[in-house]
Design an enzyme around this catalytic site. Structure first.
Site, PDB file in Angstrom:
ATOM      1  N   GLU A 127      35.169  39.941  32.505  1.00 58.06           N
ATOM      2  CA  GLU A 127      34.590  41.112  33.695  1.00 58.06           C
ATOM      3  C   GLU A 127      33.785  42.310  32.977  1.00 58.06           C
ATOM      4  O   GLU A 127      34.436  42.955  32.312  1.00 58.06           O
ATOM      5  CB  GLU A 127      35.556  41.263  34.957  1.00 58.06           C
ATOM      6  CG  GLU A 127      36.276  40.149  35.283  1.00 58.06           C
ATOM      7  CD  GLU A 127      36.910  40.391  36.780  1.00 58.06           C
ATOM      8  OE1 GLU A 127      37.800  41.419  36.805  1.00 58.06           O
ATOM      9  OE2 GLU A 127      36.813  39.963  37.090  1.00 58.06           O
ATOM     10  N   HIS A 248      34.421  48.882  44.786  1.00 60.65           N
ATOM     11  CA  HIS A 248      33.391  47.511  44.003  1.00 60.65           C
ATOM     12  C   HIS A 248      32.338  48.232  44.342  1.00 60.65           C
ATOM     13  O   HIS A 248      32.329  48.312  46.030  1.00 60.65           O
ATOM     14  CB  HIS A 248      34.320  46.786  44.838  1.00 60.65           C
ATOM     15  CG  HIS A 248      33.807  45.059  44.029  1.00 60.65           C
ATOM     16  ND1 HIS A 248      32.847  44.818  43.743  1.00 60.65           N
ATOM     17  CD2 HIS A 248      35.172  44.649  43.203  1.00 60.65           C
ATOM     18  CE1 HIS A 248      32.751  43.633  43.056  1.00 60.65           C
ATOM     19  NE2 HIS A 248      34.517  43.962  42.603  1.00 60.65           N
ATOM     20  N   ARG A 297      32.530  49.499  36.432  1.00 62.42           N
ATOM     21  CA  ARG A 297      32.327  49.354  37.899  1.00 62.42           C
ATOM     22  C   ARG A 297      32.449  50.714  38.311  1.00 62.42           C
ATOM     23  O   ARG A 297      30.930  51.188  39.410  1.00 62.42           O
ATOM     24  CB  ARG A 297      33.988  49.164  38.456  1.00 62.42           C
ATOM     25  CG  ARG A 297      34.218  47.580  38.457  1.00 62.42           C
ATOM     26  CD  ARG A 297      35.261  48.009  39.175  1.00 62.42           C
ATOM     27  NE  ARG A 297      34.912  46.049  39.182  1.00 62.42           N
ATOM     28  CZ  ARG A 297      36.557  45.330  40.037  1.00 62.42           C
ATOM     29  NH1 ARG A 297      37.205  46.161  40.398  1.00 62.42           N
ATOM     30  NH2 ARG A 297      36.452  44.408  39.728  1.00 62.42           N
ATOM     31  N   HIS A 358      37.745  50.312  47.347  1.00 62.59           N
ATOM     32  CA  HIS A 358      38.711  48.663  46.538  1.00 62.59           C
ATOM     33  C   HIS A 358      39.992  49.063  46.388  1.00 62.59           C
ATOM     34  O   HIS A 358      40.805  48.487  46.512  1.00 62.59           O
ATOM     35  CB  HIS A 358      37.670  47.840  45.575  1.00 62.59           C
ATOM     36  CG  HIS A 358      37.384  46.708  45.177  1.00 62.59           C
ATOM     37  ND1 HIS A 358      38.264  45.282  45.416  1.00 62.59           N
ATOM     38  CD2 HIS A 358      38.083  46.585  43.643  1.00 62.59           C
ATOM     39  CE1 HIS A 358      38.515  44.797  44.915  1.00 62.59           C
ATOM     40  NE2 HIS A 358      38.003  45.003  43.729  1.00 62.59           N
ATOM     41  N   ARG A 393      40.229  52.104  37.180  1.00 67.62           N
ATOM     42  CA  ARG A 393      40.271  51.174  36.599  1.00 67.62           C
ATOM     43  C   ARG A 393      40.087  49.841  36.145  1.00 67.62           C
ATOM     44  O   ARG A 393      38.752  50.186  36.589  1.00 67.62           O
ATOM     45  CB  ARG A 393      41.112  50.225  37.870  1.00 67.62           C
ATOM     46  CG  ARG A 393      42.138  49.277  37.336  1.00 67.62           C
ATOM     47  CD  ARG A 393      42.438  48.809  38.831  1.00 67.62           C
ATOM     48  NE  ARG A 393      40.857  47.985  39.055  1.00 67.62           N
ATOM     49  CZ  ARG A 393      40.886  47.132  40.441  1.00 67.62           C
ATOM     50  NH1 ARG A 393      41.615  46.088  40.004  1.00 67.62           N
ATOM     51  NH2 ARG A 393      39.796  46.860  40.766  1.00 67.62           N
TER      52      ARG A 393
HETATM   53  C1  LIG Z   1      39.444  41.181  47.109  1.00 70.21           C
HETATM   54  C2  LIG Z   1      40.255  42.059  46.586  1.00 70.21           C
HETATM   55  C3  LIG Z   1      39.935  41.353  45.325  1.00 70.21           C
HETATM   56  C4  LIG Z   1      40.930  41.889  43.792  1.00 70.21           C
HETATM   57  N1  LIG Z   1      40.722  41.480  43.023  1.00 70.21           N
HETATM   58  C5  LIG Z   1      41.341  41.014  41.871  1.00 70.21           C
HETATM   59  C6  LIG Z   1      41.498  40.632  40.953  1.00 70.21           C
HETATM   60  O1  LIG Z   1      40.558  40.135  40.541  1.00 70.21           O
HETATM   61  N2  LIG Z   1      42.706  41.142  39.721  1.00 70.21           N
HETATM   62  C7  LIG Z   1      43.189  42.311  39.728  1.00 70.21           C
HETATM   63  O2  LIG Z   1      43.766  42.562  39.003  1.00 70.21           O
HETATM   64  N3  LIG Z   1      43.126  42.957  40.880  1.00 70.21           N
HETATM   65  C8  LIG Z   1      42.495  42.330  41.777  1.00 70.21           C
HETATM   66  N4  LIG Z   1      42.455  43.474  43.687  1.00 70.21           N
HETATM   67  C9  LIG Z   1      43.671  44.097  42.920  1.00 70.21           C
HETATM   68  C10 LIG Z   1      44.552  43.346  43.145  1.00 70.21           C
HETATM   69  O3  LIG Z   1      45.108  42.618  44.257  1.00 70.21           O
HETATM   70  C11 LIG Z   1      45.935  44.731  43.605  1.00 70.21           C
HETATM   71  O4  LIG Z   1      45.934  46.093  43.208  1.00 70.21           O
HETATM   72  C12 LIG Z   1      47.035  44.338  43.403  1.00 70.21           C
HETATM   73  O5  LIG Z   1      47.014  43.139  44.176  1.00 70.21           O
HETATM   74  C13 LIG Z   1      48.094  45.080  44.534  1.00 70.21           C
HETATM   75  O6  LIG Z   1      49.414  44.526  44.392  1.00 70.21           O
HETATM   76  P1  LIG Z   1      50.651  45.489  44.829  1.00 70.21           P
HETATM   77  O7  LIG Z   1      51.651  44.367  44.643  1.00 70.21           O
HETATM   78  O8  LIG Z   1      50.618  46.258  44.245  1.00 70.21           O
HETATM   79  O9  LIG Z   1      49.760  44.909  46.682  1.00 70.21           O
HETATM   80  P2  LIG Z   1      49.531  44.300  47.632  1.00 70.21           P
HETATM   81  O10 LIG Z   1      49.436  43.015  46.909  1.00 70.21           O
HETATM   82  O11 LIG Z   1      49.047  44.878  48.609  1.00 70.21           O
HETATM   83  O12 LIG Z   1      51.081  44.183  48.257  1.00 70.21           O
HETATM   84  C14 LIG Z   1      51.498  45.469  49.306  1.00 70.21           C
HETATM   85  C15 LIG Z   1      52.602  45.233  50.447  1.00 70.21           C
HETATM   86  O13 LIG Z   1      53.433  46.349  51.176  1.00 70.21           O
HETATM   87  C16 LIG Z   1      53.722  45.474  51.884  1.00 70.21           C
HETATM   88  N5  LIG Z   1      53.556  47.211  52.911  1.00 70.21           N
HETATM   89  C17 LIG Z   1      51.952  48.090  53.106  1.00 70.21           C
HETATM   90  N6  LIG Z   1      53.332  49.277  53.974  1.00 70.21           N
HETATM   91  C18 LIG Z   1      53.793  48.976  53.926  1.00 70.21           C
HETATM   92  C19 LIG Z   1      55.916  49.278  55.157  1.00 70.21           C
HETATM   93  N7  LIG Z   1      55.288  50.560  55.247  1.00 70.21           N
HETATM   94  N8  LIG Z   1      56.060  48.827  54.650  1.00 70.21           N
HETATM   95  C20 LIG Z   1      56.466  47.443  54.723  1.00 70.21           C
HETATM   96  N9  LIG Z   1      55.932  46.684  53.931  1.00 70.21           N
HETATM   97  C21 LIG Z   1      54.437  47.290  53.699  1.00 70.21           C
HETATM   98  C22 LIG Z   1      52.281  45.067  52.299  1.00 70.21           C
HETATM   99  O14 LIG Z   1      52.162  44.018  53.900  1.00 70.21           O
HETATM  100  C23 LIG Z   1      52.214  43.973  51.485  1.00 70.21           C
HETATM  101  O15 LIG Z   1      52.846  42.838  51.259  1.00 70.21           O
HETATM  102  C24 LIG Z   1      41.939  42.779  43.906  1.00 70.21           C
HETATM  103  C25 LIG Z   1      42.033  43.636  45.622  1.00 70.21           C
HETATM  104  C26 LIG Z   1      41.036  43.228  46.230  1.00 70.21           C
HETATM  105  C27 LIG Z   1      41.255  43.880  48.297  1.00 70.21           C
END
Ligand SMILES: Cc1cc2nc3c(=O)[nH]c(=O)nc-3n(C[C@H](O)[C@H](O)[C@H](O)COP(=O)(O)OP(=O)(O)OC[C@H]3O[C@@H](n4cnc5c(N)ncnc54)[C@H](O)[C@@H]3O)c2cc1C
Length: 557
Positions: A127, A248, A297, A358, A393
């Site tokens: 990537e 993105h 990016r 993104h 990032r």
């Molecule tokens: C379309 C897309 C494609 C991506 N592709 C990649 C990739 O290929 N590789 C990569 O490394 N990263 C990628 N990313 C980034 C990556 O997916 C995220 O940075 C990562 O998944 C974040 O994980 P997390 O556990 O921090 O948060 P999330 O997976 O976003 O989870 C957050 C959680 O917190 C909960 N939450 C939020 N606020 C509250 C609240 N007030 N009370 C209770 N619960 C709450 C939500 O409901 C959710 O369950 C991508 C992101 C997107 C949007």
């Protein structure tokens, strides 16, 4: 320190208790929960919607780690530091790249199935910004969905992990020493846990994901409203690098008035050789960067935006017609289906694309063990700023960061537990009541905040554009105050709590972005087009003033 501000909300009507309460059920939150269990601690995961409703399940491209032959953590470190444009914390990056490969192996042991070749080896793609093939993927372009599936299955079968879905966390609770002691939340449930309640815990972990919803066009799901950053600010924690929002380069362009979550055309499509072309079919990235379409990016997003401006166009194109139908069907089945659902067939036509918000490189500041500046409050995943991403990032480092630093938090909690340093906490109820209630904007404010931010603090930023955004945001805040004074406040409910969080995060982001008078990483100032290491090779630390306004202070150099 105790919580200085809180969202306006009814007093808790019910209580529950656990050892570690984890907010969010993406890769970061679920990894913390599973790992603290191994240390004999009870975990409670509270999540806003259903378990897999965060960014994690949308991740397509994959997870970066030095797993391939000839690749090394050192090379991964080099690529990460280059993308971070002088603001990465090198020790944090070293931790990420050295602990990453084993963290991925442990994820596989938990049940995640990655794509493998005929020889059984994990397939790796490339990537933007990576000089090697080091991105492991699953289901072709459905990596996040597979990671989420595996982690959700694991927590569901662990009797020591309590899961509360449809629970919006509001604010932190502390004890009389200012140590995190639990949180308040609103559960859209039935029976005993319905409405606003309180969870008491020995430690609190924020894993609430990103804040893409502060912009009109974003790849982030509806739950990504920056709640964790807003909660941390109200709790007196330091947040940092908020101005570094990655746009993105290639979300699907679905029309001029598109709002909310947009489908993503993964960077891996460019990794496999798709070209960016303008309306005349010209490959405009060639000659702009040695990696052409695979440049970092920010460079690609800027080049697309510039070309759009030059041509007066609202989108460019990604051309992968030369892949042929079979490759599209096997390597990118999800993207192919999404495009076709929008009336575009990438096998026969170039895909219209335009940049959208993104990834939040900044967030709640943590040390290498995930500790924030508030004792007992931890943060990991996208809500955190570990120092890994710096000003930008590197693609596919975020799932890895979520994994590695979640494991580190669990290890810290386990160590403290073993040393007897994780006692039960008593909530300081008087302090919680003394915190100033933040007036809630009406739910319609969400769309207005998003419009202001996309117009004023998007890919293109200037002092004038951000002053407009700041003035609009201040007006929304003033109106919320006036409505309270006139005894016509907005009802406390999910939509107005989210609007208050978006407003705070947007205000803090604009204040930091206006202050940083240079162009660096994904922060692109039209009025300060150069990188200025002499003044700005440092972080802006944002905290909440007594007035409730965010204040950003440059860190000592
Ligand atoms: C379309 C897309 C494609 C991506 N592709 C990649 C990739 O290929 N590789 C990569 O490394 N990263 C990628 N990313 C980034 C990556 O997916 C995220 O940075 C990562 O998944 C974040 O994980 P997390 O556990 O921090 O948060 P999330 O997976 O976003 O989870 C957050 C959680 O917190 C909960 N939450 C939020 N606020 C509250 C609240 N007030 N009370 C209770 N619960 C709450 C939500 O409901 C959710 O369950 C991508 C992101 C997107 C949007």
């Amino acid at each position: 320190m105790s919580v200085t501000h809180r969202l306006t909300a009814p007093a808790p009507g019910w209580t529950a208790a656990t050892d570690v309460v984890v907010v969010g059920s993406g890769v970061a939150g679920l990894t913390v929960a599973l790992n603290v269990r191994k240390a004999g601690l009870r975990a409670m995961v509270v999540t806003k919607a259903v378990l897999d409703e965060g960014s994690t399940r949308w991740a397509q491209g994959g997870i970066a780690a030095a797993l391939g032959e000839g690749d090394t953590p050192e090379q991964h470190l080099d690529d990460t530091l280059v993308a971070g444009a002088g603001l990465c914390d090198e020790e944090a990056v070293r931790t990420l790249v050295t602990e990453g490969p084993d963290a991925v192996r442990r994820l596989i042991a938990t049940g995640a199935l990655f794509d493998r070749g005929e020889d059984g080896e994990i397939l790796l793609t490339r990537e933007g910004g990576h000089h090697r093939r080091r991105i492991a993927h699953a289901g072709g372009d459905a990596t996040g969905a597979e990671i989420s599936r595996a982690l959700v299955a694991a927590v569901r079968t662990d009797p020591g992990v309590e899961l509360i879905e449809h629970a919006l966390v509001l604010d932190l609770l502390t004890d009389s020493e200012g140590h995190a002691a639990g949180l308040t939340l609103h559960v859209m449930g039935e029976g005993q846990r319905d409405g606003v309640g309180a969870v008491r815990a020995r430690a609190v972990v924020l894993a609430t994901g990103g804040m893409g919803q502060v912009f009109s066009a974003t790849t982030n799901p509806a739950v990504s409203t920056g709640d964790g950053v807003a909660l941390a600010l109200r709790a007196g924690a330091a947040v940092t690098d908020l101005e570094f929002v990655q746009f993105h380069p290639t979300p699907l362009w679905v029309g001029p008035d598109a709002e909310g979550q947009l489908p993503l055309i993964s960077e891996a499509v460019r990794g496999e050789g798709a070209h960016l072309v303008d309306a005349d079919g010209v490959r405009f990235m060639v000659g702009q960067h040695e990696l052409a379409e695979l440049a970092p990016r920010d460079i690609v997003a800027k080049a697309i935006t510039r070309r759009m401006q030059e041509q007066g166009a609202d989108h460019m194109f990604l051309d992968g017609r030369h892949f042929g139908a079979e490759m599209w069907e096997h390597r990118f089945p999800t993207i192919l289906a999404t495009c076709r659902a929008h009336g575009i067939d990438p096998v026969t036509a170039p895909i219209p694309i335009a940049p959208a918000a993104h990834y939040a490189s900044g967030g709640v500041r943590t040390d290498p063990r995930g500790r924030t500046s508030v004792p007992g409050l931890y943060a990991c995943g996208e809500v955190a700023c570990t120092g890994v991403h710096g000003a930008n990032r590197l693609a596919s480092n975020s799932l890895l960061e979520g994994l590695v630093f979640a494991e580190r938090i669990a290890a810290d909690l386990a160590d403290r537990h073993a040393a007897g340093e994780l006692p039960e906490r008593t909530v300081d109820v008087a302090a919680a009541r003394a915190a100033r209630p933040v007036p809630l904007p009406p739910s319609e404010a969400r769309a207005e905040i998003q419009r202001l931010m996309s117009r004023g603090a998007g890919v293109l930023r200037s002092a004038a554009s951000m002053a407009d955004a700041a003035a609009g945001l201040a007006l929304i805040a003033e109106q919320a105050h006036s409505h309270v004074a006139e005894e016509k406040p907005a009802d406390p409910r999910v939509e107005t709590w989210e609007a208050a969080n978006l407003l705070l995060v947007a205000t803090a982001l604009v204040a930091a972005a206006a202050q940083r008078e240079e162009t660096r990483g994904c922060h692109w100032r039209e009025d300060f087009p150069e990188r200025d290491d002499a003044h700005w090779r440092r972080h802006l630390i944002t905290t909440l003033a007594a007035s409730g306004d965010p204040v950003s202070t440059p860190e000592e150099q």
